[in-house]
Design an enzyme around this catalytic site. Structure first.
Site, mmCIF file in Angstrom:
data_model
loop_
_atom_site.group_PDB
_atom_site.id
_atom_site.type_symbol
_atom_site.label_atom_id
_atom_site.label_comp_id
_atom_site.label_asym_id
_atom_site.label_seq_id
_atom_site.Cartn_x
_atom_site.Cartn_y
_atom_site.Cartn_z
ATOM 1 N N THR A 1 40.296 6.819 44.384
ATOM 2 C CA THR A 1 40.363 8.278 44.331
ATOM 3 C C THR A 1 41.678 8.806 44.891
ATOM 4 O O THR A 1 42.174 8.314 45.906
ATOM 5 C CB THR A 1 39.199 8.876 45.133
ATOM 6 O OG1 THR A 1 37.992 8.315 44.636
ATOM 7 C CG2 THR A 1 39.144 10.380 45.022
ATOM 8 N N GLU B 1 30.094 -0.467 39.818
ATOM 9 C CA GLU B 1 29.981 0.568 40.844
ATOM 10 C C GLU B 1 28.962 1.629 40.437
ATOM 11 O O GLU B 1 28.259 2.175 41.276
ATOM 12 C CB GLU B 1 31.349 1.227 41.086
ATOM 13 C CG GLU B 1 31.311 2.091 42.342
ATOM 14 C CD GLU B 1 32.496 3.017 42.491
ATOM 15 O OE1 GLU B 1 33.355 3.067 41.595
ATOM 16 O OE2 GLU B 1 32.546 3.710 43.523
#
Lengths: 404, 404, 375
Positions: B139, B252
């Site tokens: 991120t 994930e």
């Protein structure tokens, strides 16, 4: 803030007394009727006849549209008078917006705002006097919620428009006196600039109405085959229909508001007090009480949203997203309540049998949950309108159109 | 269908006995530890040390990655052995996926699938033996869920890549041995064709880690300032990173599945059996029982979704939308359960005090509800992937990537 | 662990799918539901010939000795239609009730007839619409010379229309509950179909109906335990029927998002429409996996009570919610009785109630796991 809907000045309390006495007089003979909802399977001809008669009697006094100007058939009264009428009729189980099966409550304000003086004098009085029934005729089979994609054509021919096309999911099971119809007056024109509204007499040649049997009851498909409509009946200007639609849709999409309360919870509680399970009234069951509590709280919020919108409308300060918010929430709550009723009442929630409850048709409430999620645009279009009005992801907000 | 997690062939039964005995031996001295969630405020240094030590011991036996090839440090065992290990460790309140704070469970399969033989021999054994901790570093502050818009650059310079940029919302409060980082290796290349993955040693010069105090505990910003990373550490090919990301993200996003059970309900019931309210235990209260029933059912569904995904992964038949369906639903249920805990426990749901419950950290469960709605993409990206996999509004669905 | 169907089960699945494709195409099904013509003797006979009645009944009584999961796989396909008629109520529930509680002689006379479809036996349990507990049994069974008299009204009986006989739960003079087998032609029985938002439900009135002493099923007074035992096994098969229905709705709803074009694009491109589909899928898959796990427990002889009640709560809730989310996607056209969704909506509302609402079964699940009065 003042939430009192009965804050009576002396003048108003006199009016309330008048209304009460009038209703006592004019509701006589209706004791055996049940004021079922529009698409309830309990509805019957006697009730329908009584409703139409009552509408005419109310209309004669201007009470059907109390705040509309007298010259068009309204009563020229104030919002306080309107509140009196709404609440008193509510006591009799009826509401002013739907005394009988007509959408005049939406169409009349639109014509008042967009019609010429001649049109108002011609079209409004019969509507305001409760003499004619009006359907809104917007949805088309291809377009669904996208009403701007309008394939029904109205082409000018001398003093008339010639209408051809098909509308669907409209009206009730009694024929209409007028059809308030969105049409395309410029097939080659750009989107949103090619639409107009026609106020079409229901008995025009070339109109065929075909009933559809739906979850919530009867609606119809309407076919227009070379229907000739006087050019006089085009309201709001040729190709100006999208602006007119904004007024119309704001009212349809919850912006009109309401002061009456839903009697559902009261009736559910009455049922639970009478019904005994395992020796005790259902009302003593903690799970049932929890479910009723949720129902009550959500309906109360719906009621307050409606009241807020009503107030905004009459003080002429449109709420930016109140209409869409109300309608979205109201429909979600109705859906949830459909399931709650089934949990509380079991199979009794699925039969319109009068022994279950004389007044509220629980079966109809259950069926309305999923059946009325989409009328006048889906939940998704409600949220789209909400997002635009709040200006989500946009620098500016769309303003709510003023209605009347 | 066979939902049994304990196939009772003699070989597996013997293995289970071996694991049980091993755990009895190696969990000794941990009786007073609480196996708090990763970001629980109850976590302490002693517990952390024990976890790392346990991971090393499990890794030594190949039991941390039981189904991985022996030559890379795995156990070379079958899915049945893995089930034994998962369930037996589950009995001790831990799970194989997160014995300690590392994301090796996601990174190792990605390297196994995309790494060269040399890379596998170099990177996998320390990870599989539980010796190193790995953070995922995806991120960025500007990009949020849109990880493909990657501004952290890694430009080739001889035998190295030079990394500059910033990542955010990553890691834990113990420093990482490696960072599994998504980088842009071709700043002028087209979207999805300009990305690569670097396996970066945590002690490289130019890395600064700055803790962030978040709702769920500590995460970090990571700054890369001319960090030199050997070109050998680029996994899956230069500018081929989006394909690698697909494997990685599928794992994930719930595609890995798992077979462990959430102990929340068992602990909640224990609390309610011990706690008195209104002269009886909470467990005798019908409203509380209703709320527990909903908690139990929803967590059971989450368990079954995870079990299904585990199964689909190991028979190599990826479920088209199972991963995101699971992760979306799991998070929504966690959020709902956070409110349910508050309804049942009152203030007790908001304190970390051990007197409320020795094992379950209800406060952490409440905080995780809203705090964990977004990790690895928001609820909305979950639903976006769902729609693509299913092909909503498209002629065909996207295929789910095979993982290992 | 192996979450696949067996070869035999896949064969059953295909056979059932082929059957409904030919016998129950969607446009005919919608007509059945529109006209509330949901008892279809021809179709019932054909299904009987395929061996789908009493599948779980041992072969010596005319059944197929199939596992619960085998049977569920067939009912999942029937639920896709949704195929109406007493296939479950007689062919599964009543068959299990007889198997569970009847005497050997009763089994020998009743089960082969149920399995062949000659007899359609329908269970009438509750006297009220609200409750499915033992207290709701109010119909009285009174001793007379040479037998009993049955008197009372079962307000909501599913599949009553096609019944050749009823198994009626009745309150004895000593307060116990007995299950009594009553021929539909016995004097004093009247059946009134309900008008309302449901299908195949009627009120059955037993007006001083004479019953022979030999008509009590199994031990008098043990009626409720027998019923409970049969429900424990039958419910997950009803759940599988609901799973099939959810799967069918999911499939045609996803397809609709590809073909319906509004505002210039297929509606599946709108995230709000996608959101309805996500919620729909979660209800579907929750029902599927909870149901099949309960079936596996039954087939493996593991304690299944809590899982079975959970499955009925989840599957009935799912069917109802799946219809609602599909209504959100389909809007107006989905409310037309000519649309397949309407058949499902009617069936979902009916099965939400049949044999107990989700709330009822959640409570039973909790009582099975955590009995009251034990802290």
């Amino acid at each position: 803030m003042d939430f009192n809907v009965q804050a009576d000045t002396q003048e108003i309390s006199v009016f309330r007394k008048e209304v009460r006495e009038w209703l006592q007089e004019n509701m006589r003979g209706a004791e055996g009727l049940r004021w079922s909802a529009t698409w309830s399977t309990r509805e019957n001809e006697e009730e329908y006849q009584f409703r139409r008669k009552l509408a005419r009697e109310l209309g004669e006094k201007g009470w059907l549209f109390p705040m509309f100007p007298v010259e068009y058939g309204g009563a020229g009264l104030t919002i306080d008078h309107q509140l009196v009428l709404e609440t008193e009729l509510d006591h009799s189980g009826i509401n002013l917006a739907a005394v009988f099966y007509t959408l005049a409550r939406i169409v009349a304000p639109v014509i008042l705002k967009w019609g010429t003086e001649e049109q108002k004098r011609e079209f409004l009085p019969p509507m305001l006097c409760g003499e004619v029934s009006v359907w809104q005729v917007l949805t088309e089979p291809q377009g669904g919620s996208d009403i701007a994609t309008c394939h029904t054509k109205a082409i000018k021919n001398g003093n008339h428009y010639v209408v051809d096309g098909q509308k669907t999911m409209v009206g009730y099971h009694h024929p209409p006196d007028f059809l308030w119809t969105l049409v395309c007056t410029d097939p080659s024109g750009p989107r949103h600039e090619n639409l107009s509204w026609l106020y079409i007499p229901g008995n025009s040649d070339g109109i065929t109405i075909q009933p559809m049997s739906l979850m919530m009851g009867i609606k119809n498909t309407v076919f227009f085959d070379h229907v000739r409509v006087p050019a006089f009946n085009l309201v709001g200007g040729e190709n100006n229909g999208w602006r007119v639609a904004n007024t119309h849709l704001e009212l349809e999409h919850g912006g009109e508001g309401r002061v009456g309360a839903d009697p559902l919870v009261e009736r559910v509680v009455a049922y639970c007090q009478q019904m005994r399970v395992a020796g005790a009234p259902l009302m003593e069951d903690t799970s049932i009480r929890d479910i009723i509590a949720d129902m009550m709280i959500e309906l109360h919020a719906v009621h307050l949203f409606a009241r807020r919108n009503f107030w905004h409308r009459y003080v002429r300060e449109p709420h930016p997203y109140g209409g869409a918010q109300f309608r979205y929430y109201q429909r979600m709550v109705r859906l949830r309540n459909g399931e709650r009723l089934q949990q509380i009442m079991g199979c009794d929630a699925l039969v319109p049998n009068l022994t279950v409850n004389e007044v509220v048709d629980f079966e109809y409430v259950v069926r309305s949950g999923p059946g009325m999620l989409h009328g006048g645009g889906t939940l998704d279009t409600d949220r789209l309108v909400f997002a635009r009005r709040v200006g989500l992801g946009r620098p500016t907000k769309e303003t709510a159109p003023t209605t009347i | 269908m066979d939902f049994s997690l304990s196939p009772d062939t003699p070989a597996i039964a013997a293995f289970r006995k071996e694991v049980q005995e091993w755990l009895q031996e190696n969990m000794r001295g941990a009786e007073h530890l609480r196996w708090s969630g990763i970001w629980s405020t109850r976590e302490n240094e002693e517990e952390y040390r024990f976890r790392r030590e346990l991971a090393r011991k499990l890794g030594e036996k190949g039991w941390l990655f039981p189904m991985f090839p022996v030559q890379y440090g795995g156990g070379g065992l079958t899915v049945d052995h893995q089930l034994v290990l998962e369930t037996e460790i589950g009995r001790h309140g831990l799970n194989l996926n997160s014995v300690f704070y590392t994301l090796a469970r996601l990174v190792a399969p990605a390297i196994l699938k995309w790494g060269s033989e040399e890379q596998k021999r170099e990177f996998l054994p320390p990870m599989l033996r539980g010796e190193v901790s790995v953070w995922q570093v995806l991120t960025e502050p500007q990009g949020g869920s849109d990880v493909a818009t990657c501004r952290t650059k890694a430009l080739r310079d001889g035998d190295h890549y030079v990394v500059n940029g910033q990542k955010i919302m990553v890691g834990y409060h113990h420093p990482p041995d490696f960072l599994w980082a998504l980088v842009c290796t071709d700043p002028s290349g087209p979207r999805h064709e300009n990305l690569s993955w670097l396996y970066i040693p945590g002690n490289s010069a130019g890395i600064t880690i700055q803790p962030m105090h978040l709702m769920m505990g500590i995460k970090n910003s990571v700054f890369f300032d001319n960090v030199r990373v050997p070109a050998f550490n680029l996994v899956g090919g230069e500018n081929n990173g989006w394909k690698v990301a697909n494997t990685y993200l599928e794992l994930e996003h719930g595609g890995g599945g798992n077979v462990t059970e959430d102990p929340l309900v068992v602990r909640l019931v224990r609390y309610c059996q011990r706690t008195q309210g209104d002269g009886k235990t909470l467990m005798e209260d019908q409203s509380i029982r209703d709320i527990i029933a909903d908690t139990l059912i929803e967590l059971d569904v989450v368990r079954l979704f995870a079990l299904r995904n585990f199964w689909c992964r190991y028979v190599r038949e990826p479920h088209p939308y199972g991963g995101v369906q699971y992760i979306y639903h799991q998070r929504v249920v966690r959020l709902r359960n956070a409110e349910r805990l508050q309804r049942i426990l009152g203030y007790d749901a908001l304190v970390t005090d051990l007197s409320v419950h020795e094992q379950a950290d209800f406060e952490y469960a409440v905080r995780s509800g809203p705090g964990w709605l977004h990790g690895g993409g928001t609820l909305d990206t979950d639903r976006l992937i769902f729609a693509r996999r299913l092909g909503l509004g498209r002629p065909t669905g996207e295929a789910a990537p095979t993982t290992v | 662990m192996d979450l696949r169907l067996t070869k035999t089960q896949n064969m059953f699945k295909r056979a059932a799918a082929d059957f409904v494709k030919v016998e129950a195409p969607s446009h005919i099904v919608t007509e059945w539901f529109r006209n509330k013509a949901t008892f279809l003797p021809d179709l019932y006979r054909k299904a009987a010939n395929l061996g789908w009645l009493g599948m779980v009944v041992p072969e010596r009584y005319g059944g197929a000795s199939a596992s619960f999961t085998d049977c569920a796989v067939v009912f999942e396909e029937l639920g896709r239609v949704p195929l109406p008629g007493p296939l479950f109520s007689s062919g599964v529930l009543s068959a299990l009730l007889v198997l569970e509680g009847a005497s050997e002689a009763q089994k020998e006379s009743l089960l082969p007839a149920i399995c062949s479809g000659r007899s359609i036996v329908i269970v009438a349990i509750t006297d009220k619409g609200v409750d499915w507990g033992t207290e709701s049994v109010e119909t009285r069974l009174t001793n007379t010379t040479g037998g009993f008299v049955l008197d009372g009204t079962k307000r909501f009986v599913y599949d009553a229309e096609g019944a050749t006989s009823f198994i009626c739960a009745a309150r004895m003079e000593n307060g116990g509950i007995a299950l009594v087998l009553v021929n539909r032609e016995s004097p004093g029985i009247s059946i009134t179909p309900h008008v309302g938002f449901m299908v195949s439900v009627a009120e059955v009135r037993f007006d001083r109906v004479k019953v022979a002493a030999s008509s009590v099923l199994g031990e008098a007074g043990a009626g409720w335990q027998i019923l409970d035992g049969a429900l424990q096994k039958a419910l997950p098969i009803l759940c599988a029927y609901q799973v099939g229905a959810c799967q069918e709705i999911f499939d045609f709803t996803a397809e609709y998002t590809r073909t319906r074009v509004v505002f210039g694009q297929p509606i599946g491109r709108f995230q709000r429409v996608q959101d309805h589909c996500v919620e729909l899928s979660i209800h579907l898959d929750a029902a599927r996996w909870v149901t099949y796990e309960a079936l596996w427990k039954l087939d493996s002889g593991l304690p299944a009570a809590a899982g079975v009640h959970e499955a009925k709560a989840v599957a009935s809730e799912a069917y109802y919610q799946v219809c609602n989310f599909s209504h959100m996607v389909h809007a107006g056209p989905g409310t037309d009785y000519g649309h397949p969704l309407m058949a499902h909506s009617l069936m979902a509302h009916t099965l939400y109630q049949y044999l107990g609402t989700p709330l009822h079964h959640k409570r039973k699940m909790m009582d099975a796991l955590y009995p009251r009065g034990k802290g």
